[in-house]
Motif scaffolding. Structure first.
Motif, PDB file in Angstrom:
ATOM      1  N   GLY A 103      11.025  17.346   5.158  1.00  0.00           N
ATOM      2  CA  GLY A 103       9.773  18.091   5.081  1.00  0.00           C
ATOM      3  C   GLY A 103       9.437  18.490   3.657  1.00  0.00           C
ATOM      4  N   ASP A 104       8.161  18.764   3.404  1.00  0.00           N
ATOM      5  CA  ASP A 104       7.727  19.056   2.033  1.00  0.00           C
ATOM      6  C   ASP A 104       8.173  20.430   1.541  1.00  0.00           C
ATOM      7  OD1 ASP A 104       6.013  20.495   3.715  1.00  0.00           O
ATOM      8  OD2 ASP A 104       4.223  19.363   3.155  1.00  0.00           O
ATOM      9  N   GLU A 105       8.129  21.440   2.410  1.00  0.00           N
ATOM     10  CA  GLU A 105       8.474  22.786   1.972  1.00  0.00           C
ATOM     11  C   GLU A 105       9.942  22.892   1.565  1.00  0.00           C
ATOM     12  OE1 GLU A 105       7.168  24.623   5.496  1.00  0.00           O
ATOM     13  OE2 GLU A 105       5.113  24.959   4.770  1.00  0.00           O
ATOM     14  N   ALA A 106      10.815  22.192   2.274  1.00  0.00           N
ATOM     15  CA  ALA A 106      12.235  22.227   1.943  1.00  0.00           C
ATOM     16  C   ALA A 106      12.490  21.697   0.540  1.00  0.00           C
ATOM     17  CB  ALA A 106      13.031  21.413   2.963  1.00  0.00           C
ATOM     18  N   LEU A 107      11.721  20.707   0.110  1.00  0.00           N
ATOM     19  CA  LEU A 107      11.895  20.156  -1.232  1.00  0.00           C
ATOM     20  C   LEU A 107      11.484  21.171  -2.295  1.00  0.00           C
ATOM     21  CD1 LEU A 107      10.556  16.544  -0.602  1.00  0.00           C
ATOM     22  CD2 LEU A 107      12.946  17.260  -0.811  1.00  0.00           C
ATOM     23  N   LEU A 108      10.414  21.920  -2.042  1.00  0.00           N
ATOM     24  CA  LEU A 108      10.000  22.961  -2.989  1.00  0.00           C
ATOM     25  C   LEU A 108      11.063  24.058  -3.074  1.00  0.00           C
ATOM     26  CD1 LEU A 108       6.198  23.415  -2.168  1.00  0.00           C
ATOM     27  CD2 LEU A 108       7.257  21.939  -3.874  1.00  0.00           C
ATOM     28  N   LEU A 109      11.593  24.449  -1.924  1.00  0.00           N
ATOM     29  CA  LEU A 109      12.599  25.514  -1.897  1.00  0.00           C
ATOM     30  C   LEU A 109      13.881  25.091  -2.600  1.00  0.00           C
ATOM     31  CD1 LEU A 109      12.161  26.737   1.798  1.00  0.00           C
ATOM     32  CD2 LEU A 109      11.257  27.817  -0.269  1.00  0.00           C
ATOM     33  N   ALA A 110      14.297  23.847  -2.374  1.00  0.00           N
ATOM     34  CA  ALA A 110      15.565  23.373  -2.934  1.00  0.00           C
ATOM     35  C   ALA A 110      15.536  23.301  -4.454  1.00  0.00           C
ATOM     36  CB  ALA A 110      15.912  22.004  -2.348  1.00  0.00           C
ATOM     37  N   ALA A 111      14.349  23.286  -5.033  1.00  0.00           N
ATOM     38  CA  ALA A 111      14.250  23.309  -6.499  1.00  0.00           C
ATOM     39  C   ALA A 111      14.562  24.693  -7.055  1.00  0.00           C
ATOM     40  CB  ALA A 111      12.854  22.874  -6.932  1.00  0.00           C
ATOM     41  N   GLU A 112      14.639  25.696  -6.176  1.00  0.00           N
ATOM     42  CA  GLU A 112      14.861  27.077  -6.607  1.00  0.00           C
ATOM     43  C   GLU A 112      16.252  27.597  -6.282  1.00  0.00           C
ATOM     44  OE1 GLU A 112      12.583  28.700  -8.301  1.00  0.00           O
ATOM     45  OE2 GLU A 112      10.989  27.192  -8.072  1.00  0.00           O
ATOM     46  N   ALA A 113      16.770  27.234  -5.112  1.00  0.00           N
ATOM     47  CA  ALA A 113      18.056  27.772  -4.645  1.00  0.00           C
ATOM     48  C   ALA A 113      18.598  26.850  -3.571  1.00  0.00           C
ATOM     49  CB  ALA A 113      17.866  29.188  -4.093  1.00  0.00           C
ATOM     50  N   PRO A 114      19.907  26.951  -3.256  1.00  0.00           N
ATOM     51  CA  PRO A 114      20.446  26.133  -2.164  1.00  0.00           C
ATOM     52  C   PRO A 114      19.635  26.315  -0.889  1.00  0.00           C
ATOM     53  CG  PRO A 114      22.209  27.232  -3.352  1.00  0.00           C
ATOM     54  CD  PRO A 114      20.932  27.803  -3.884  1.00  0.00           C
ATOM     55  N   THR A 115      19.274  25.200  -0.266  1.00  0.00           N
ATOM     56  CA  THR A 115      18.361  25.227   0.878  1.00  0.00           C
ATOM     57  C   THR A 115      18.935  24.414   2.023  1.00  0.00           C
ATOM     58  OG1 THR A 115      16.417  25.502  -0.543  1.00  0.00           O
ATOM     59  CG2 THR A 115      16.033  24.605   1.656  1.00  0.00           C
ATOM     60  N   TRP A 116      18.810  24.977   3.210  1.00  0.00           N
ATOM     61  CA  TRP A 116      19.302  24.336   4.427  1.00  0.00           C
ATOM     62  C   TRP A 116      18.154  24.054   5.373  1.00  0.00           C
ATOM     63  CZ3 TRP A 116      24.430  23.089   4.834  1.00  0.00           C
ATOM     64  CH2 TRP A 116      25.270  23.655   3.874  1.00  0.00           C
ATOM     65  N   VAL A 117      18.173  22.853   5.939  1.00  0.00           N
ATOM     66  CA  VAL A 117      17.269  22.489   7.026  1.00  0.00           C
ATOM     67  C   VAL A 117      18.064  22.535   8.316  1.00  0.00           C
ATOM     68  CG1 VAL A 117      15.988  20.584   8.081  1.00  0.00           C
ATOM     69  CG2 VAL A 117      15.677  21.099   5.658  1.00  0.00           C
ATOM     70  N   ALA A 118      17.552  23.278   9.282  1.00  0.00           N
ATOM     71  CA  ALA A 118      18.234  23.371  10.580  1.00  0.00           C
ATOM     72  C   ALA A 118      17.208  23.691  11.658  1.00  0.00           C
ATOM     73  CB  ALA A 118      19.321  24.444  10.548  1.00  0.00           C
ATOM     74  N   ARG A 119      17.056  22.783  12.613  1.00  0.00           N
ATOM     75  CA  ARG A 119      16.172  23.065  13.741  1.00  0.00           C
ATOM     76  C   ARG A 119      16.698  24.262  14.524  1.00  0.00           C
ATOM     77  NH1 ARG A 119      13.202  18.242  14.762  1.00  0.00           N
ATOM     78  NH2 ARG A 119      12.639  17.531  12.659  1.00  0.00           N
ATOM     79  N   TRP A 120      18.033  24.332  14.699  1.00  0.00           N
ATOM     80  CA  TRP A 120      18.662  25.480  15.343  1.00  0.00           C
ATOM     81  C   TRP A 120      19.149  26.383  14.206  1.00  0.00           C
ATOM     82  CZ3 TRP A 120      18.461  28.187  19.436  1.00  0.00           C
ATOM     83  CH2 TRP A 120      19.501  29.059  19.810  1.00  0.00           C
ATOM     84  N   ARG A 121      18.387  27.404  13.929  1.00  0.00           N
ATOM     85  CA  ARG A 121      18.615  28.211  12.729  1.00  0.00           C
ATOM     86  C   ARG A 121      20.014  28.820  12.632  1.00  0.00           C
ATOM     87  NH1 ARG A 121      13.140  28.459  13.836  1.00  0.00           N
ATOM     88  NH2 ARG A 121      11.744  28.232  12.043  1.00  0.00           N
ATOM     89  N   PRO A 122      20.634  29.278  13.739  1.00  0.00           N
ATOM     90  CA  PRO A 122      21.988  29.809  13.603  1.00  0.00           C
ATOM     91  C   PRO A 122      22.965  28.822  12.978  1.00  0.00           C
ATOM     92  CG  PRO A 122      21.065  30.491  15.698  1.00  0.00           C
ATOM     93  CD  PRO A 122      20.090  29.511  15.101  1.00  0.00           C
ATOM     94  N   ASP A 123      22.824  27.534  13.269  1.00  0.00           N
ATOM     95  CA  ASP A 123      23.707  26.543  12.652  1.00  0.00           C
ATOM     96  C   ASP A 123      23.521  26.526  11.137  1.00  0.00           C
ATOM     97  OD1 ASP A 123      24.703  25.848  15.101  1.00  0.00           O
ATOM     98  OD2 ASP A 123      23.548  23.997  15.294  1.00  0.00           O
ATOM     99  N   GLY A 124      22.283  26.639  10.710  1.00  0.00           N
ATOM    100  CA  GLY A 124      22.016  26.676   9.275  1.00  0.00           C
ATOM    101  C   GLY A 124      22.603  27.921   8.628  1.00  0.00           C
ATOM    102  N   ALA A 125      22.532  29.044   9.326  1.00  0.00           N
ATOM    103  CA  ALA A 125      23.098  30.286   8.792  1.00  0.00           C
ATOM    104  C   ALA A 125      24.616  30.177   8.651  1.00  0.00           C
ATOM    105  CB  ALA A 125      22.723  31.458   9.697  1.00  0.00           C
ATOM    106  N   VAL A 126      25.269  29.605   9.650  1.00  0.00           N
ATOM    107  CA  VAL A 126      26.721  29.423   9.592  1.00  0.00           C
ATOM    108  C   VAL A 126      27.096  28.548   8.398  1.00  0.00           C
ATOM    109  CG1 VAL A 126      28.701  28.379  10.748  1.00  0.00           C
ATOM    110  CG2 VAL A 126      27.095  29.798  12.053  1.00  0.00           C
ATOM    111  N   ALA A 127      26.368  27.463   8.213  1.00  0.00           N
ATOM    112  CA  ALA A 127      26.659  26.554   7.102  1.00  0.00           C
ATOM    113  C   ALA A 127      26.457  27.259   5.763  1.00  0.00           C
ATOM    114  CB  ALA A 127      25.765  25.319   7.198  1.00  0.00           C
TER     115      ALA A 127
END
Length: 325
Positions: A103-127
């Motif tokens: 997705g486009d927004e994730a690319l903008l975010l990743a230029a600023e700080a570590p960014t995780w894509v997760a459809r199931w957000r708790p999995d992304g939080a754990v990672a």
């Protein structure tokens, strides 16, 4: 998808769709009520909205990330990856991933700080926790009950407000505004308040943080320039108005749907139009990542950043969740 006009100005079509909007609002409320929240071991800040798209969530997330990084924190950013195919949890790699994947927004975010894509957000939080995050900032997810939020900021565009105030599909709202405001810790009001958002928020007991989107230094170079402008964002007209505020002369403006995947021929046509008019083709940073890679250098970009009117008002909100920044 472009938002229909009646989402902004109430009319008979919106009224006819109101029963469907009531069902949508009921489903959102039911899902929130029945959700089993996962609570990460670190604070979670949610930057969400009540209307669908175009409020300015991503610039708010970036502004928060920059502030926290400057204070020595280790924020990780968490997004669903709207428009991408990645299910995750996946750490966004700018060298390997494109908008089709994350997705486009994730690319903008990743230029600023570590960014995780997760459809199931708790999995992304754990990672994120496993990889050393000491704080999570969610881009969107205010109506998602799968993860507990310690601080919820609702972003509202001052010119658009809550539209006609009706839930989807009768209006742009993901839930009735008063219901959403009741869960918010603060409203981030972006731009001039032309719709009474501040009064409505304060009446609900929600503090208001005022901010505006300001063009980057590239804006100074646009004074008097002829532009062929295009954008596929929530509200393209905001981008066109920003270009005008820089003193640019807009030869043409073309609005595409939000997250639009551009065809090569469409960009080549816009470039040809610019050349024929001795103009510069220009778009947003979010659109740039969706252009064919070999054409990106031929299209100018005007980046924008969030400027807080009173940045110190964030301090007590962050203090409440034990975050010094």
């Amino acid at each position: 998808m472009r938002a229909p006009d009646f989402w902004h100005r109430d009319n008979a079509v919106a009224a006819a769709l109101a029963p469907l909007g009531a069902v949508y609002a009921w489903a959102v409320a039911r899902n929130l009520e029945r959700a089993e929240e996962y609570r990460p071991a670190i604070p979670v800040i949610c930057v969400g909205n009540i209307v669908a798209g175009g409020a300015g969530k991503t610039p708010v997330v970036i502004a928060l990330a920059r502030r926290l990084l400057a204070a020595g924190r280790k924020p990780h950013l968490l997004t669903r990856g709207y428009g991408g195919s990645e299910v995750g949890p996946r750490a966004v790699d700018l060298d390997r991933h494109d908008f089709v994947r994350v997705g486009d927004e994730a690319l903008l975010l990743a230029a600023e700080a570590p960014t995780w894509v997760a459809r199931w957000r708790p999995d992304g939080a754990v990672a994120a926790v496993e990889m050393g995050a000491d704080l999570i900032i969610m881009d969107d997810g205010f109506q998602n009950g799968s993860i507990a939020k310690d601080l919820s900021l609702v972003v509202v565009d001052g010119a658009y407000g809550f539209g006609n105030g009706r839930p989807i599909p009768a209006g742009p709202c993901r839930e009735p505004p008063e219901r959403g405001l009741a869960r918010a810790d603060a409203v981030v009001l972006v731009g001039e308040d032309r719709t009474g958002v501040a009064a409505r928020s304060e009446a609900a007991g929600v503090p208001v943080l005022r901010a505006r989107l300001v063009p980057g230094p590239e804006g100074a170079e646009l004074m008097g320039r002829k532009l062929v402008a295009f954008a596929g964002i929530g509200r393209p007209e905001k981008f066109f108005e920003t270009l005008k505020s820089c003193g640019a002369r807009l030869v043409t403006t073309t609005a595409f749907p939000d997250h639009y995947a551009y065809e090569r021929a469409e960009i080549e046509d816009l470039l040809a139009e610019a050349e024929a008019n001795e103009a510069l083709a220009i778009t947003t940073a979010k659109d740039r990542v969706r252009l064919p890679a070999d054409l990106r250098q031929r299209v100018a970009v005007l980046p924008v950043a969030l400027d807080w009117e009173q940045p110190h008002l964030l301090t007590p909100l962050l203090d409440r969740i034990g975050v010094k920044a």
